[in-house]
Design a protein around this motif. Structure first.
Motif, PDB file in Angstrom:
ATOM      1  N   GLY A 129       2.541   1.853  -3.092  1.00 37.18           N
ATOM      2  CA  GLY A 129       1.321   2.218  -4.223  1.00 37.18           C
ATOM      3  C   GLY A 129       1.215   3.740  -4.164  1.00 37.18           C
ATOM      4  O   GLY A 129       0.825   4.613  -4.933  1.00 37.18           O
ATOM      5  N   HIS A 150      -7.566   1.417 -11.270  1.00 38.10           N
ATOM      6  CA  HIS A 150      -6.493   0.477 -10.422  1.00 38.10           C
ATOM      7  C   HIS A 150      -6.187   1.600  -9.004  1.00 38.10           C
ATOM      8  O   HIS A 150      -6.099   1.040  -8.212  1.00 38.10           O
ATOM      9  CB  HIS A 150      -5.517   0.444 -11.141  1.00 38.10           C
ATOM     10  CG  HIS A 150      -4.388  -0.355 -10.532  1.00 38.10           C
ATOM     11  ND1 HIS A 150      -4.086  -1.694 -10.390  1.00 38.10           N
ATOM     12  CD2 HIS A 150      -3.246   0.043  -9.857  1.00 38.10           C
ATOM     13  CE1 HIS A 150      -3.254  -2.072  -9.489  1.00 38.10           C
ATOM     14  NE2 HIS A 150      -2.284  -1.115  -9.394  1.00 38.10           N
ATOM     15  N   THR A 204       4.126  -7.134  -4.722  1.00 43.13           N
ATOM     16  CA  THR A 204       2.944  -7.555  -5.276  1.00 43.13           C
ATOM     17  C   THR A 204       3.017  -8.921  -5.307  1.00 43.13           C
ATOM     18  O   THR A 204       2.131  -9.543  -5.010  1.00 43.13           O
ATOM     19  CB  THR A 204       2.481  -6.991  -6.458  1.00 43.13           C
ATOM     20  OG1 THR A 204       2.168  -5.587  -6.154  1.00 43.13           O
ATOM     21  CG2 THR A 204       1.184  -7.271  -6.966  1.00 43.13           C
ATOM     22  N   THR A 243      -5.576  -5.459 -13.699  1.00 47.60           N
ATOM     23  CA  THR A 243      -5.739  -4.068 -14.073  1.00 47.60           C
ATOM     24  C   THR A 243      -4.290  -3.432 -14.099  1.00 47.60           C
ATOM     25  O   THR A 243      -3.831  -3.022 -15.301  1.00 47.60           O
ATOM     26  CB  THR A 243      -6.379  -3.094 -13.332  1.00 47.60           C
ATOM     27  OG1 THR A 243      -5.897  -3.112 -12.098  1.00 47.60           O
ATOM     28  CG2 THR A 243      -7.832  -3.274 -13.276  1.00 47.60           C
ATOM     29  N   ALA A 244      -3.310  -4.105 -13.379  1.00 44.91           N
ATOM     30  CA  ALA A 244      -1.965  -3.460 -13.403  1.00 44.91           C
ATOM     31  C   ALA A 244      -1.340  -4.060 -14.775  1.00 44.91           C
ATOM     32  O   ALA A 244      -0.558  -3.367 -15.339  1.00 44.91           O
ATOM     33  CB  ALA A 244      -1.064  -4.083 -11.875  1.00 44.91           C
ATOM     34  N   THR A 297      -8.453   0.048  -0.945  1.00 48.29           N
ATOM     35  CA  THR A 297      -8.320  -1.412  -0.237  1.00 48.29           C
ATOM     36  C   THR A 297      -8.194  -1.654   1.182  1.00 48.29           C
ATOM     37  O   THR A 297      -8.930  -2.563   1.688  1.00 48.29           O
ATOM     38  CB  THR A 297      -6.917  -2.104  -1.110  1.00 48.29           C
ATOM     39  OG1 THR A 297      -7.265  -2.245  -2.512  1.00 48.29           O
ATOM     40  CG2 THR A 297      -6.894  -3.365  -0.429  1.00 48.29           C
ATOM     41  N   LEU A 333      -6.932  -5.856  -9.159  1.00 47.92           N
ATOM     42  CA  LEU A 333      -5.794  -4.980  -8.963  1.00 47.92           C
ATOM     43  C   LEU A 333      -4.530  -5.541 -10.005  1.00 47.92           C
ATOM     44  O   LEU A 333      -4.173  -4.818 -10.705  1.00 47.92           O
ATOM     45  CB  LEU A 333      -5.236  -4.885  -7.498  1.00 47.92           C
ATOM     46  CG  LEU A 333      -6.114  -3.781  -6.626  1.00 47.92           C
ATOM     47  CD1 LEU A 333      -5.838  -3.689  -5.361  1.00 47.92           C
ATOM     48  CD2 LEU A 333      -6.084  -2.432  -7.401  1.00 47.92           C
ATOM     49  N   THR A 339     -11.319  -7.448  -4.909  1.00 49.57           N
ATOM     50  CA  THR A 339     -10.398  -6.453  -5.114  1.00 49.57           C
ATOM     51  C   THR A 339      -9.158  -6.872  -5.542  1.00 49.57           C
ATOM     52  O   THR A 339      -8.276  -6.504  -6.121  1.00 49.57           O
ATOM     53  CB  THR A 339     -10.374  -5.685  -3.785  1.00 49.57           C
ATOM     54  OG1 THR A 339     -11.789  -5.361  -3.434  1.00 49.57           O
ATOM     55  CG2 THR A 339      -9.405  -4.536  -3.884  1.00 49.57           C
ATOM     56  N   VAL A 369      -9.261   1.944  -6.957  1.00 45.60           N
ATOM     57  CA  VAL A 369      -9.690   0.567  -5.852  1.00 45.60           C
ATOM     58  C   VAL A 369      -8.573   0.321  -4.930  1.00 45.60           C
ATOM     59  O   VAL A 369      -8.483  -0.038  -3.978  1.00 45.60           O
ATOM     60  CB  VAL A 369      -9.899  -0.560  -6.831  1.00 45.60           C
ATOM     61  CG1 VAL A 369      -9.646  -1.842  -6.081  1.00 45.60           C
ATOM     62  CG2 VAL A 369     -11.167  -0.471  -7.942  1.00 45.60           C
ATOM     63  N   GLY A 370      -7.083   0.623  -5.435  1.00 42.15           N
ATOM     64  CA  GLY A 370      -5.834   0.200  -4.724  1.00 42.15           C
ATOM     65  C   GLY A 370      -5.884   1.389  -3.658  1.00 42.15           C
ATOM     66  O   GLY A 370      -5.815   0.822  -2.565  1.00 42.15           O
ATOM     67  N   TYR A 406       0.845  -1.195  -0.016  1.00 42.60           N
ATOM     68  CA  TYR A 406      -0.007   0.025   0.008  1.00 42.60           C
ATOM     69  C   TYR A 406       0.800   1.236   0.098  1.00 42.60           C
ATOM     70  O   TYR A 406       0.590   2.298  -0.829  1.00 42.60           O
ATOM     71  CB  TYR A 406      -0.933  -0.253   1.303  1.00 42.60           C
ATOM     72  CG  TYR A 406      -1.910   1.248   1.109  1.00 42.60           C
ATOM     73  CD1 TYR A 406      -2.949   0.986   0.473  1.00 42.60           C
ATOM     74  CD2 TYR A 406      -1.979   2.181   1.908  1.00 42.60           C
ATOM     75  CE1 TYR A 406      -4.025   1.954   0.318  1.00 42.60           C
ATOM     76  CE2 TYR A 406      -2.724   3.479   1.899  1.00 42.60           C
ATOM     77  CZ  TYR A 406      -3.634   3.203   1.251  1.00 42.60           C
ATOM     78  OH  TYR A 406      -4.716   4.389   0.958  1.00 42.60           O
TER      79      TYR A 406
END
Length: 157
Positions: free
Chosen positions: A22, A120, A57, A100-101, A127, A97, A93, A123-124, A19
């Motif tokens: 990101g 992305h 990730t 979409t990444a 999360t 992620l 979720t 939603v990220g 997180y």
């Protein structure tokens, strides 16, 4: 489907680092620029933050595999499905992620790729909300949920 405390720490660390990388990547990409002799450019740290975010990730994907066998499947098989809705939202979720990444990284400069990048990011950034609703012992509107689960029909007076 309790998760052992030591595993919670590991999962929390992996999730937190993912997180934070990101969010840092989002800030660097959208708001931080440096001036060079050839004009404004992205900060050099953005590339390394993107690499760090993608690397961490993989830990999330491994964690999802661990949770699938020891937490998700037993939760789905349980007679009393207490947090099924929040669990499914969290699971969707965590599948949304990485998919979409991939499109963001390898989709080129198309309009679809830009829309997926925004989705992305949204939603990220959201999360932790899904996770908090799933992990929290207090579930808002629990009495309303239990009323519908018992088949109670509300009448108009």
């Amino acid at each position: 489907m309790k998760i052992p405390k030591s595993d919670k720490r590991i999962l929390g660390t992996i999730g937190s680092v993912t997180y934070l990388t990101g969010v840092t990547l989002f800030v660097l990409d959208h708001w931080i620029r440096i001036r060079t002799t050839i004009g404004e450019q992205h900060h050099p740290l953005e590339h390394w933050m993107r690499v760090a975010h993608a690397s961490v990730t993989y830990g999330v994907m491994l964690s999802l595999g661990y949770l699938f066998k020891g937490h998700i499947l037993p939760g789905l098989r349980a007679q009393k499905k207490r947090k099924l809705g929040s669990g499914i939202a969290t699971l969707v979720t965590f599948f949304f992620l990485p998919i979409t990444a991939l499109f963001v990284m390898y989709g080129g400069e198309s309009e679809t790729s830009h829309l997926l990048a925004k989705a992305h990011a949204i939603v990220g950034l959201g999360t932790p909300v899904f996770l908090l609703f799933h992990v929290a012992k207090f579930v808002p509107f629990r009495s309303l949920y239990s009323s519908f689960n018992r088949g109670l029909v509300l009448s108009h007076d």
